[in-house]
Design a protein around this motif. Structure first.
Motif, PDB file in Angstrom:
ATOM      1  N   ALA A 165       0.874  -1.364  -0.132  1.00 56.54           N
ATOM      2  CA  ALA A 165      -0.108  -0.114  -0.199  1.00 56.54           C
ATOM      3  C   ALA A 165       1.129   1.367   0.039  1.00 56.54           C
ATOM      4  CB  ALA A 165      -0.893  -0.005   1.174  1.00 56.54           C
ATOM      5  N   ALA A 166       1.918   1.240   0.811  1.00 60.16           N
ATOM      6  CA  ALA A 166       2.985   2.615   0.868  1.00 60.16           C
ATOM      7  C   ALA A 166       3.622   2.477  -0.608  1.00 60.16           C
ATOM      8  CB  ALA A 166       4.041   2.177   1.934  1.00 60.16           C
ATOM      9  N   ASP A 167       3.938   1.354  -1.201  1.00 62.75           N
ATOM     10  CA  ASP A 167       4.459   1.612  -2.613  1.00 62.75           C
ATOM     11  C   ASP A 167       3.577   2.384  -3.566  1.00 62.75           C
ATOM     12  OD1 ASP A 167       6.892   1.043  -4.028  1.00 62.75           O
ATOM     13  OD2 ASP A 167       5.821  -0.371  -5.257  1.00 62.75           O
ATOM     14  N   LYS A 168       2.445   1.841  -3.394  1.00 60.33           N
ATOM     15  CA  LYS A 168       1.501   2.369  -4.219  1.00 60.33           C
ATOM     16  C   LYS A 168       1.298   3.779  -4.328  1.00 60.33           C
ATOM     17  CE  LYS A 168      -1.370  -1.736  -5.050  1.00 60.33           C
ATOM     18  NZ  LYS A 168      -2.748  -2.436  -4.988  1.00 60.33           N
ATOM     19  N   ASN A 169       1.592   4.361  -2.902  1.00 61.66           N
ATOM     20  CA  ASN A 169       1.057   5.727  -2.617  1.00 61.66           C
ATOM     21  C   ASN A 169       2.507   6.535  -3.027  1.00 61.66           C
ATOM     22  OD1 ASN A 169      -1.504   5.737  -1.409  1.00 61.66           O
ATOM     23  ND2 ASN A 169      -0.397   5.476   0.547  1.00 61.66           N
ATOM     24  N   PHE A 170       3.580   5.707  -2.636  1.00 60.11           N
ATOM     25  CA  PHE A 170       4.864   6.233  -3.244  1.00 60.11           C
ATOM     26  C   PHE A 170       4.905   6.577  -4.750  1.00 60.11           C
ATOM     27  CE2 PHE A 170       9.367   5.530  -4.947  1.00 60.11           C
ATOM     28  CZ  PHE A 170       9.888   6.561  -4.328  1.00 60.11           C
ATOM     29  N   ILE A 171       4.473   5.555  -5.535  1.00 68.13           N
ATOM     30  CA  ILE A 171       4.327   5.829  -6.972  1.00 68.13           C
ATOM     31  C   ILE A 171       3.865   6.935  -7.403  1.00 68.13           C
ATOM     32  CG2 ILE A 171       3.629   4.530  -9.059  1.00 68.13           C
ATOM     33  CD1 ILE A 171       6.507   3.635  -8.144  1.00 68.13           C
ATOM     34  N   ASN A 172       2.495   7.136  -6.660  1.00 66.45           N
ATOM     35  CA  ASN A 172       1.734   8.172  -7.259  1.00 66.45           C
ATOM     36  C   ASN A 172       2.238   9.546  -6.906  1.00 66.45           C
ATOM     37  OD1 ASN A 172      -1.421   9.431  -7.438  1.00 66.45           O
ATOM     38  ND2 ASN A 172      -0.617  10.187  -5.433  1.00 66.45           N
TER      39      ASN A 172
END
Length: 220
Positions: A95-102
């Motif tokens: 979930a953190a990685d998805k937010n980071f990519i955004n």
């Protein structure tokens, strides 16, 4: 005098080579390099806070990114999460990685034009920017329908004569009825990286912006 003449000739040749190199870049590469992409390989760490203001509601999260090691630190609500993007071990890290990519896309979208695979693009065309109504070059990219967290998305980049992004349109799943339009403004040059720190919609009700941006390079 001979030495001076040789230096002048060498300088002219180097200048000519640089121009030729720029001519050989495709439209996406021109945008990336206009935003300082040539300085990215020196970056050891970049820190930033991602902020969103929508009406009276404020949201923020901060990141520390060490790209050469692929290490990420998320700081949110006083808590920290460390993970490595090459080895996602939990749903929390995913979930953190998805937010980071955004968040990184908003921060460094011009660089993603070089980094990301599966991009199809159309050559620039002169078009009216949706917010400013200025006549700018529009470059449209569409992501492959496979791979990544948001396959099939499309973006229109509106760029000026110097290949700097001034506005963009994001279309989820390349759907023209489901889009977001914002400015690119308040550029800052941080260790050679040219970053737009403010994005807002036409009426300013929505603002997405970056604070506490710092870059540590191998030369620091």
């Amino acid at each position: 005098m001979k030495n001076i003449s040789l230096l002048i000739i060498l300088f002219l040749l180097l200048g000519s080579c640089k121009k030729e190199t720029n001519k050989n870049l495709n439209p996406l590469e021109k945008i990336a390099y206009a935003h300082g992409f040539e300085n990215w390989n020196k970056v050891d760490e970049i820190k930033f806070t991602f902020n969103v203001d929508r009406d009276t509601v404020h949201f923020e999260r901060s990141w520390e990114w060490r790209p050469k090691k692929n290490e990420i630190t998320l700081i949110k609500n006083g808590e920290e999460l460390d993970f490595n993007r090459s080895q996602i071990l939990s749903d929390q890290e995913l979930a953190a990685d998805k937010n980071f990519i955004n968040d990184v896309y908003w921060l460094l979208a011009p660089y993603k034009l070089i980094w990301d695979d599966g991009i199809e693009y159309k050559d620039p065309i002169l078009s009216q920017a949706p917010i400013s109504k200025d006549s700018l070059q529009k470059v449209t990219i569409v992501y492959s329908s496979e791979g990544g967290y948001t396959p099939g998305d499309a973006y229109d980049f509106y760029i000026d004569k110097d290949n700097m992004v001034k506005e963009w349109v994001y279309r989820e799943n390349n759907d023209p009825t489901n889009c977001m339009i914002t400015t690119w403004e308040d550029y800052k040059d941080i260790e050679g990286l040219k970053i737009a720190t403010m994005h807002q919609n036409e009426n300013g009700v929505f603002k997405l912006y970056f604070t506490n941006v710092s870059v540590k390079t191998s030369e620091d």
